[in-house]
Motif scaffolding. Structure first.
Motif, PDB file in Angstrom:
ATOM      1  N   ASP A  54     -36.053  23.198 -51.650  1.00 58.65           N
ATOM      2  CA  ASP A  54     -34.734  23.176 -51.014  1.00 58.65           C
ATOM      3  C   ASP A  54     -34.595  22.067 -49.958  1.00 58.65           C
ATOM      4  N   LEU A  55     -35.699  21.613 -49.370  1.00 56.86           N
ATOM      5  CA  LEU A  55     -35.583  20.518 -48.393  1.00 56.86           C
ATOM      6  C   LEU A  55     -34.935  19.293 -49.027  1.00 56.86           C
ATOM      7  N   GLN A  56     -35.315  18.990 -50.277  1.00 53.10           N
ATOM      8  CA  GLN A  56     -34.742  17.815 -50.969  1.00 53.10           C
ATOM      9  C   GLN A  56     -33.215  17.916 -51.021  1.00 53.10           C
ATOM     10  N   ARG A  57     -32.733  19.135 -51.353  1.00 54.38           N
ATOM     11  CA  ARG A  57     -31.286  19.343 -51.421  1.00 54.38           C
ATOM     12  C   ARG A  57     -30.657  19.197 -50.035  1.00 54.38           C
ATOM     13  N   LEU A  58     -31.320  19.759 -49.016  1.00 53.19           N
ATOM     14  CA  LEU A  58     -30.765  19.720 -47.656  1.00 53.19           C
ATOM     15  C   LEU A  58     -30.691  18.286 -47.123  1.00 53.19           C
ATOM     16  N   PHE A  59     -31.677  17.444 -47.479  1.00 52.27           N
ATOM     17  CA  PHE A  59     -31.592  16.036 -47.064  1.00 52.27           C
ATOM     18  C   PHE A  59     -30.346  15.394 -47.657  1.00 52.27           C
ATOM     19  N   GLU A  60     -30.012  15.776 -48.898  1.00 51.05           N
ATOM     20  CA  GLU A  60     -28.884  15.143 -49.583  1.00 51.05           C
ATOM     21  C   GLU A  60     -27.527  15.630 -49.098  1.00 51.05           C
ATOM     22  N   VAL A  61     -27.408  16.957 -48.846  1.00 47.90           N
ATOM     23  CA  VAL A  61     -26.072  17.483 -48.512  1.00 47.90           C
ATOM     24  C   VAL A  61     -25.617  17.070 -47.105  1.00 47.90           C
ATOM     25  N   GLU A  62     -26.539  16.725 -46.220  1.00 50.45           N
ATOM     26  CA  GLU A  62     -26.188  16.288 -44.854  1.00 50.45           C
ATOM     27  C   GLU A  62     -25.204  17.262 -44.206  1.00 50.45           C
ATOM     28  N   ASP A  63     -25.603  18.537 -44.124  1.00 50.99           N
ATOM     29  CA  ASP A  63     -24.707  19.583 -43.626  1.00 50.99           C
ATOM     30  C   ASP A  63     -25.514  20.650 -42.897  1.00 50.99           C
ATOM     31  N   ARG A  64     -25.364  20.677 -41.593  1.00 54.41           N
ATOM     32  CA  ARG A  64     -26.114  21.621 -40.768  1.00 54.41           C
ATOM     33  C   ARG A  64     -25.820  23.080 -41.137  1.00 54.41           C
ATOM     34  N   GLN A  65     -24.657  23.355 -41.704  1.00 53.83           N
ATOM     35  CA  GLN A  65     -24.306  24.730 -42.059  1.00 53.83           C
ATOM     36  C   GLN A  65     -25.224  25.291 -43.143  1.00 53.83           C
ATOM     37  N   GLN A  66     -25.904  24.397 -43.874  1.00 49.45           N
ATOM     38  CA  GLN A  66     -26.769  24.852 -44.967  1.00 49.45           C
ATOM     39  C   GLN A  66     -28.144  25.319 -44.461  1.00 49.45           C
ATOM     40  N   ALA A  67     -28.586  24.751 -43.343  1.00 50.96           N
ATOM     41  CA  ALA A  67     -29.862  25.170 -42.741  1.00 50.96           C
ATOM     42  C   ALA A  67     -29.494  25.923 -41.480  1.00 50.96           C
ATOM     43  N   ARG A  68     -29.284  27.199 -41.624  1.00 52.95           N
ATOM     44  CA  ARG A  68     -28.588  27.945 -40.573  1.00 52.95           C
ATOM     45  C   ARG A  68     -29.484  28.408 -39.436  1.00 52.95           C
ATOM     46  N   VAL A  69     -30.792  28.403 -39.640  1.00 50.97           N
ATOM     47  CA  VAL A  69     -31.684  29.105 -38.717  1.00 50.97           C
ATOM     48  C   VAL A  69     -32.464  28.133 -37.840  1.00 50.97           C
ATOM     49  N   THR A  70     -32.842  28.609 -36.644  1.00 47.87           N
ATOM     50  CA  THR A  70     -33.598  27.808 -35.679  1.00 47.87           C
ATOM     51  C   THR A  70     -34.726  28.691 -35.146  1.00 47.87           C
ATOM     52  N   ALA A  71     -35.956  28.226 -35.248  1.00 47.98           N
ATOM     53  CA  ALA A  71     -37.082  29.002 -34.706  1.00 47.98           C
ATOM     54  C   ALA A  71     -37.043  28.954 -33.180  1.00 47.98           C
ATOM     55  N   PRO A  72     -37.568  29.993 -32.503  1.00 51.87           N
ATOM     56  CA  PRO A  72     -37.462  30.049 -31.041  1.00 51.87           C
ATOM     57  C   PRO A  72     -38.233  28.933 -30.328  1.00 51.87           C
ATOM     58  N   ALA A  73     -37.735  28.569 -29.150  1.00 51.95           N
ATOM     59  CA  ALA A  73     -38.337  27.504 -28.346  1.00 51.95           C
ATOM     60  C   ALA A  73     -39.793  27.793 -28.004  1.00 51.95           C
ATOM     61  N   SER A  74     -40.130  29.074 -27.807  1.00 50.51           N
ATOM     62  CA  SER A  74     -41.459  29.443 -27.299  1.00 50.51           C
ATOM     63  C   SER A  74     -42.620  28.934 -28.148  1.00 50.51           C
ATOM     64  N   GLY A  75     -42.398  28.685 -29.455  1.00 47.54           N
ATOM     65  CA  GLY A  75     -43.493  28.248 -30.322  1.00 47.54           C
ATOM     66  C   GLY A  75     -43.720  26.743 -30.342  1.00 47.54           C
ATOM     67  N   LEU A  76     -42.835  25.986 -29.682  1.00 47.47           N
ATOM     68  CA  LEU A  76     -42.845  24.524 -29.835  1.00 47.47           C
ATOM     69  C   LEU A  76     -43.620  23.817 -28.716  1.00 47.47           C
ATOM     70  N   PHE A  77     -44.513  22.898 -29.114  1.00 44.43           N
ATOM     71  CA  PHE A  77     -45.319  22.109 -28.178  1.00 44.43           C
ATOM     72  C   PHE A  77     -45.176  20.624 -28.517  1.00 44.43           C
ATOM     73  N   LEU A  78     -44.784  19.814 -27.532  1.00 42.04           N
ATOM     74  CA  LEU A  78     -44.878  18.355 -27.680  1.00 42.04           C
ATOM     75  C   LEU A  78     -46.351  18.002 -27.471  1.00 42.04           C
ATOM     76  N   GLN A  79     -47.009  17.591 -28.576  1.00 40.55           N
ATOM     77  CA  GLN A  79     -48.472  17.466 -28.515  1.00 40.55           C
ATOM     78  C   GLN A  79     -48.932  16.081 -28.066  1.00 40.55           C
ATOM     79  N   LYS A  80     -48.289  15.036 -28.601  1.00 42.74           N
ATOM     80  CA  LYS A  80     -48.786  13.690 -28.288  1.00 42.74           C
ATOM     81  C   LYS A  80     -47.668  12.674 -28.496  1.00 42.74           C
ATOM     82  N   VAL A  81     -47.646  11.655 -27.636  1.00 39.66           N
ATOM     83  CA  VAL A  81     -46.672  10.571 -27.772  1.00 39.66           C
ATOM     84  C   VAL A  81     -47.462   9.272 -27.928  1.00 39.66           C
TER      85      VAL A  81
END
Lengths: 248, 248
Positions: B218-245
């Motif tokens: 489904d990622l392939q389709r989502l890249f093509e449709v360019e529509d945020r409404q199709q990927a509706r969900v967002t994982a919570p902030a608590s799991g995210l780490f900026l690891q390295k720049v």
């Protein structure tokens, strides 16, 4: 009435300890509020295996209570978990004989104390470790732990505020876990009972021995002098975990 | 004036994100306050490699600033650490050419996302993971991660609020780390840039693929449709780490 025995984990950071206190957030208070919801307001008194102080954590605290109903043990666990905040989690539930009491039936407990080493505390461990930035001689700590094992008078290792007259306790096993050394040390203490702040005073004293601020066999002297003024230091609550409670 | 580049870790739980906001506790705000103490009130503007949202953590965020003085790099690190709360820690410090800018010189970044599995969240990980209680087919997730690697238009994976026109980004590597499976999964994403909430939307979509709520490609389709409404969900902030720049 049914008597339940439940095992509970909690991150103690937000709490003013286990024991209920008016107007303060406590583990016992939160659990009793959840039970009162389940009974539609009938008060249920929760008995813990013992208190834990503000900021102290539990991996395996045990509670018991008389519940006016007869849910299966697993349903009680799920119902309570659905009413808990995310920093309290029930992990086991059993129905017990009616005379079971999670405080009086305790045979022994294991406490763990985690110490972060190095100049700075890891920001992610600040609430889950004590911090000790000085060099340590682990062999000296191991020697002191051998002095600790056995039956001793722990008067020197009790903070003021303790109410129990008999200060004699037996430590079955006292270990140093060096799995994550040199980032972290863990102490584990398995004993038949612990006085008020005893583990935190012991850990601070052991770290003084390991950093050459005290003679290596100073615990032997401290058991004999029975004087809290001689063991002056207390490690922070954040490093302490009630790991396991054993019953008959 | 001296330009410093510092690496900083933070537990984002207490903060309203990296970027300074009036009357709110932010990482940038805390660092700028510390610098103002060091300069006796002269304002120093801190530039981050990018923003992190409220509750998002950093293991290796990078900042730069112009400082009116010429402390050695290690002295700058120690001075700032002595002024930081325990949930912010500087781990590296360098003096840079005067035209260095921690935002514009970024070449690529690695983000990590940690997911706790199982029915309940571990109370000690609640602020450091997202939680997903449903069964997962890891092989489907790995297939989807292969679709993700490469250059794509990520319009479908940007939350509203993003301001950058060009939505094309390259993901050099997207990996699933199963070291602590089945208790935990970790995703790492190394890319040349990330849109607003892109990692969190990607992770939530990958978990939907892994739990058979979306077709495996489904990622392939989502890249093509360019529509945020199709990927509706967002994982919570608590799991995210900026690891390295990474910089030039």
């Amino acid at each position: 009435m049914t008597v339940y025995k439940l095992t509970v984990q909690y991150d103690g950071t937000r709490y003013h300890g286990f024991q209920k206190q008016p107007h303060l957030l406590t583990i016992q208070g939160v659990i009793e509020q959840a039970l009162a919801k389940m009974t539609k307001g009938q008060a249920v008194e929760v008995i813990g295996s013992g208190r834990t102080d503000a900021g102290v954590h539990a991996l395996g605290q045990v509670i018991s209570f008389n519940y006016p109903g007869n849910l299966p043990a697993i349903s009680m666990l799920r119902a309570l978990n659905s009413l808990m905040p995310l920093d309290i989690l029930f992990t086991d539930s059993q129905i017990m004989p009616v005379d079971f009491n999670a405080r009086f039936a305790v045979v022994s407990k294991i406490y763990e104390y985690r110490v972060a080493l190095g100049r700075y505390t890891n920001p992610f461990l600040r609430n889950y470790t004590g911090h000790f930035p000085y060099p340590l001689d682990l062999e000296k700590i191991r020697q002191a732990l051998r002095d600790l094992e056995g039956t001793h008078n722990f008067t020197s290792f009790e903070a003021s505020g303790g109410v129990i007259k008999n200060k004699v306790r037996t430590i079955y096993q006292a270990e140093l876990v060096t799995e994550n050394y040199p980032q972290e040390l863990r102490f584990t203490f398995h004993g038949n009972g612990f006085l008020y702040n005893m583990v935190r005073i012991l850990v601070a004293t052991l770290l003084e021995i390991g950093s050459d601020r005290r003679p290596v066999h100073d615990l032997q002297r401290l058991f004999e002098v029975e004087d809290r003024q001689q063991a002056r230091v207390t490690a922070p609550a954040s490093g302490l975990f009630l790991q396991k409670v054993f019953y008959e």
